[in-house]
Design a protein around this motif. Sequence first.
Motif, PDB file in Angstrom:
ATOM      1  N   PHE A 145     -15.240 -61.596  -0.474  1.00  0.00           N
ATOM      2  CA  PHE A 145     -16.481 -60.875  -0.155  1.00  0.00           C
ATOM      3  C   PHE A 145     -17.507 -60.896  -1.287  1.00  0.00           C
ATOM      4  O   PHE A 145     -18.566 -60.298  -1.157  1.00  0.00           O
ATOM      5  CB  PHE A 145     -16.153 -59.428   0.226  1.00  0.00           C
ATOM      6  N   GLY A 146     -17.176 -61.558  -2.390  1.00  0.00           N
ATOM      7  CA  GLY A 146     -18.125 -61.665  -3.488  1.00  0.00           C
ATOM      8  C   GLY A 146     -18.446 -60.353  -4.170  1.00  0.00           C
ATOM      9  O   GLY A 146     -19.520 -60.200  -4.768  1.00  0.00           O
ATOM     10  N   VAL A 147     -17.516 -59.395  -4.109  1.00  0.00           N
ATOM     11  CA  VAL A 147     -17.733 -58.106  -4.769  1.00  0.00           C
ATOM     12  C   VAL A 147     -17.836 -58.341  -6.279  1.00  0.00           C
ATOM     13  O   VAL A 147     -17.020 -59.073  -6.846  1.00  0.00           O
ATOM     14  CB  VAL A 147     -16.591 -57.131  -4.435  1.00  0.00           C
ATOM     15  N   PRO A 148     -18.818 -57.737  -6.943  1.00  0.00           N
ATOM     16  CA  PRO A 148     -19.028 -58.010  -8.374  1.00  0.00           C
ATOM     17  C   PRO A 148     -18.032 -57.287  -9.284  1.00  0.00           C
ATOM     18  O   PRO A 148     -18.386 -56.377 -10.022  1.00  0.00           O
ATOM     19  CB  PRO A 148     -20.461 -57.526  -8.607  1.00  0.00           C
ATOM     20  N   GLU A 149     -16.772 -57.700  -9.201  1.00  0.00           N
ATOM     21  CA  GLU A 149     -15.760 -57.216 -10.120  1.00  0.00           C
ATOM     22  C   GLU A 149     -15.267 -58.408 -10.940  1.00  0.00           C
ATOM     23  O   GLU A 149     -15.660 -59.543 -10.694  1.00  0.00           O
ATOM     24  CB  GLU A 149     -14.624 -56.532  -9.351  1.00  0.00           C
ATOM     25  N   ASP A 150     -14.414 -58.166 -11.921  1.00  0.00           N
ATOM     26  CA  ASP A 150     -13.974 -59.210 -12.845  1.00  0.00           C
ATOM     27  C   ASP A 150     -12.700 -59.866 -12.323  1.00  0.00           C
ATOM     28  O   ASP A 150     -11.634 -59.251 -12.336  1.00  0.00           O
ATOM     29  CB  ASP A 150     -13.741 -58.606 -14.230  1.00  0.00           C
ATOM     30  N   TYR A 151     -12.823 -61.128 -11.896  1.00  0.00           N
ATOM     31  CA  TYR A 151     -11.687 -61.829 -11.290  1.00  0.00           C
ATOM     32  C   TYR A 151     -10.562 -62.051 -12.295  1.00  0.00           C
ATOM     33  O   TYR A 151      -9.381 -61.899 -11.959  1.00  0.00           O
ATOM     34  CB  TYR A 151     -12.153 -63.163 -10.722  1.00  0.00           C
TER      35      TYR A 151
ATOM     36  N   GLY B 193      -6.512 -63.445  -2.072  1.00  0.00           N
ATOM     37  CA  GLY B 193      -7.249 -63.289  -3.320  1.00  0.00           C
ATOM     38  C   GLY B 193      -6.856 -64.316  -4.361  1.00  0.00           C
ATOM     39  O   GLY B 193      -7.212 -64.192  -5.531  1.00  0.00           O
ATOM     40  N   GLY B 194      -6.098 -65.320  -3.922  1.00  0.00           N
ATOM     41  CA  GLY B 194      -5.706 -66.371  -4.847  1.00  0.00           C
ATOM     42  C   GLY B 194      -4.448 -66.066  -5.633  1.00  0.00           C
ATOM     43  O   GLY B 194      -4.198 -66.675  -6.678  1.00  0.00           O
ATOM     44  N   ILE B 195      -3.643 -65.121  -5.150  1.00  0.00           N
ATOM     45  CA  ILE B 195      -2.405 -64.739  -5.844  1.00  0.00           C
ATOM     46  C   ILE B 195      -1.217 -65.120  -4.966  1.00  0.00           C
ATOM     47  O   ILE B 195      -1.033 -64.555  -3.887  1.00  0.00           O
ATOM     48  CB  ILE B 195      -2.376 -63.224  -6.133  1.00  0.00           C
ATOM     49  N   SER B 196      -0.421 -66.052  -5.427  1.00  0.00           N
ATOM     50  CA  SER B 196       0.732 -66.489  -4.655  1.00  0.00           C
ATOM     51  C   SER B 196       1.875 -65.487  -4.770  1.00  0.00           C
ATOM     52  O   SER B 196       2.139 -64.938  -5.847  1.00  0.00           O
ATOM     53  CB  SER B 196       1.212 -67.852  -5.160  1.00  0.00           C
TER      54      SER B 196
ATOM     55  N   GLY C 235      -5.763 -54.922  -9.050  1.00  0.00           N
ATOM     56  CA  GLY C 235      -5.126 -56.222  -9.161  1.00  0.00           C
ATOM     57  C   GLY C 235      -5.326 -57.027  -7.892  1.00  0.00           C
ATOM     58  O   GLY C 235      -6.385 -57.643  -7.691  1.00  0.00           O
ATOM     59  N   PRO C 236      -4.341 -57.034  -6.990  1.00  0.00           N
ATOM     60  CA  PRO C 236      -4.453 -57.835  -5.763  1.00  0.00           C
ATOM     61  C   PRO C 236      -5.664 -57.490  -4.896  1.00  0.00           C
ATOM     62  O   PRO C 236      -6.322 -58.391  -4.357  1.00  0.00           O
ATOM     63  CB  PRO C 236      -3.142 -57.523  -5.028  1.00  0.00           C
ATOM     64  N   ALA C 237      -5.968 -56.202  -4.746  1.00  0.00           N
ATOM     65  CA  ALA C 237      -7.102 -55.822  -3.892  1.00  0.00           C
ATOM     66  C   ALA C 237      -8.418 -56.311  -4.478  1.00  0.00           C
ATOM     67  O   ALA C 237      -9.275 -56.835  -3.761  1.00  0.00           O
ATOM     68  CB  ALA C 237      -7.135 -54.309  -3.691  1.00  0.00           C
ATOM     69  N   SER C 238      -8.581 -56.143  -5.789  1.00  0.00           N
ATOM     70  CA  SER C 238      -9.812 -56.600  -6.437  1.00  0.00           C
ATOM     71  C   SER C 238      -9.959 -58.111  -6.334  1.00  0.00           C
ATOM     72  O   SER C 238     -11.051 -58.617  -6.049  1.00  0.00           O
ATOM     73  CB  SER C 238      -9.819 -56.163  -7.906  1.00  0.00           C
ATOM     74  N   SER C 239      -8.866 -58.840  -6.546  1.00  0.00           N
ATOM     75  CA  SER C 239      -8.915 -60.305  -6.428  1.00  0.00           C
ATOM     76  C   SER C 239      -9.388 -60.719  -5.045  1.00  0.00           C
ATOM     77  O   SER C 239     -10.195 -61.645  -4.894  1.00  0.00           O
ATOM     78  CB  SER C 239      -7.526 -60.894  -6.713  1.00  0.00           C
ATOM     79  N   ARG C 240      -8.891 -60.044  -4.013  1.00  0.00           N
ATOM     80  CA  ARG C 240      -9.284 -60.362  -2.634  1.00  0.00           C
ATOM     81  C   ARG C 240     -10.749 -60.010  -2.390  1.00  0.00           C
ATOM     82  O   ARG C 240     -11.482 -60.764  -1.734  1.00  0.00           O
ATOM     83  CB  ARG C 240      -8.380 -59.616  -1.663  1.00  0.00           C
ATOM     84  N   LEU C 241     -11.188 -58.858  -2.881  1.00  0.00           N
ATOM     85  CA  LEU C 241     -12.580 -58.453  -2.707  1.00  0.00           C
ATOM     86  C   LEU C 241     -13.532 -59.476  -3.325  1.00  0.00           C
ATOM     87  O   LEU C 241     -14.574 -59.799  -2.751  1.00  0.00           O
ATOM     88  CB  LEU C 241     -12.814 -57.082  -3.350  1.00  0.00           C
ATOM     89  N   ILE C 242     -13.156 -59.988  -4.486  1.00  0.00           N
ATOM     90  CA  ILE C 242     -14.008 -60.963  -5.173  1.00  0.00           C
ATOM     91  C   ILE C 242     -13.985 -62.302  -4.438  1.00  0.00           C
ATOM     92  O   ILE C 242     -15.029 -62.894  -4.149  1.00  0.00           O
ATOM     93  CB  ILE C 242     -13.531 -61.138  -6.630  1.00  0.00           C
ATOM     94  N   ALA C 243     -12.771 -62.783  -4.134  1.00  0.00           N
ATOM     95  CA  ALA C 243     -12.634 -64.115  -3.531  1.00  0.00           C
ATOM     96  C   ALA C 243     -13.209 -64.181  -2.126  1.00  0.00           C
ATOM     97  O   ALA C 243     -13.794 -65.198  -1.732  1.00  0.00           O
ATOM     98  CB  ALA C 243     -11.159 -64.517  -3.520  1.00  0.00           C
TER      99      ALA C 243
END
Length: 205
Positions: free
Chosen positions: A118-124, A170-173, A108-116
């Motif tokens: 570092f451009g990690v190819p996971e599903d935002y 990661g765009g989560i308030s 959840g939060p970690a994946s959102s941050r990785l994507i936003a």
Amino acid sequence: MQKLKLYGTPLSGHVHRVELLLRMLELPYEFIEASADVRQSENFRHLNPFGQIPVLVDGELALADSNAILVYLAKRYAPGSHWLPEDPVAAAQVQEWLSKAAGEVRYGPASSRLIAQFGVPEDYQVAQAISARFLPHMEQHLSDRQFLATDQATISDLACYSYVAVAPEGGISLAPYPAIQRWVARITTLPGFFAMPSLPYPTER
């Protein structure tokens, strides 16, 4: 006691949670920067064949997986402490939140941050949806307690803290979650606390 070695990068929440415990236990350690290139090297792969951080080296022992490292440090250097209680119920509650750190927090939060960031190819969208289900649960859980598992800080608080605290990166308030905000602030008051380097909040995707 010989100095522990921690391989990682400053912006990794998985590394940060381990560093938090090392500092809170006042354990001397050497931080070794492990960039992506370093993690592909033969020497690093000998420590962790998957090439992931963090890796903790204690003498002849090399441990990967941040939650496993937290358990080891608590058992080895703070046995019977509040960080990992011996009581069966309390220990199970710690494990429950360690599992959530490896599950909902990571995806959840970690994946959102990785994507936003570092451009990690996971599903935002999936990461946002997991966060939207998990954070209200965490908020409700913390509404009448100070820490996640027991009435004192445990390794599960550290495991969840690092990525939840920087969820806005990661765009989560966290604005809708006052109990989580109070818990985040509470963790920052623990002796030995230090924050990860901050990153800018992303614009709407």
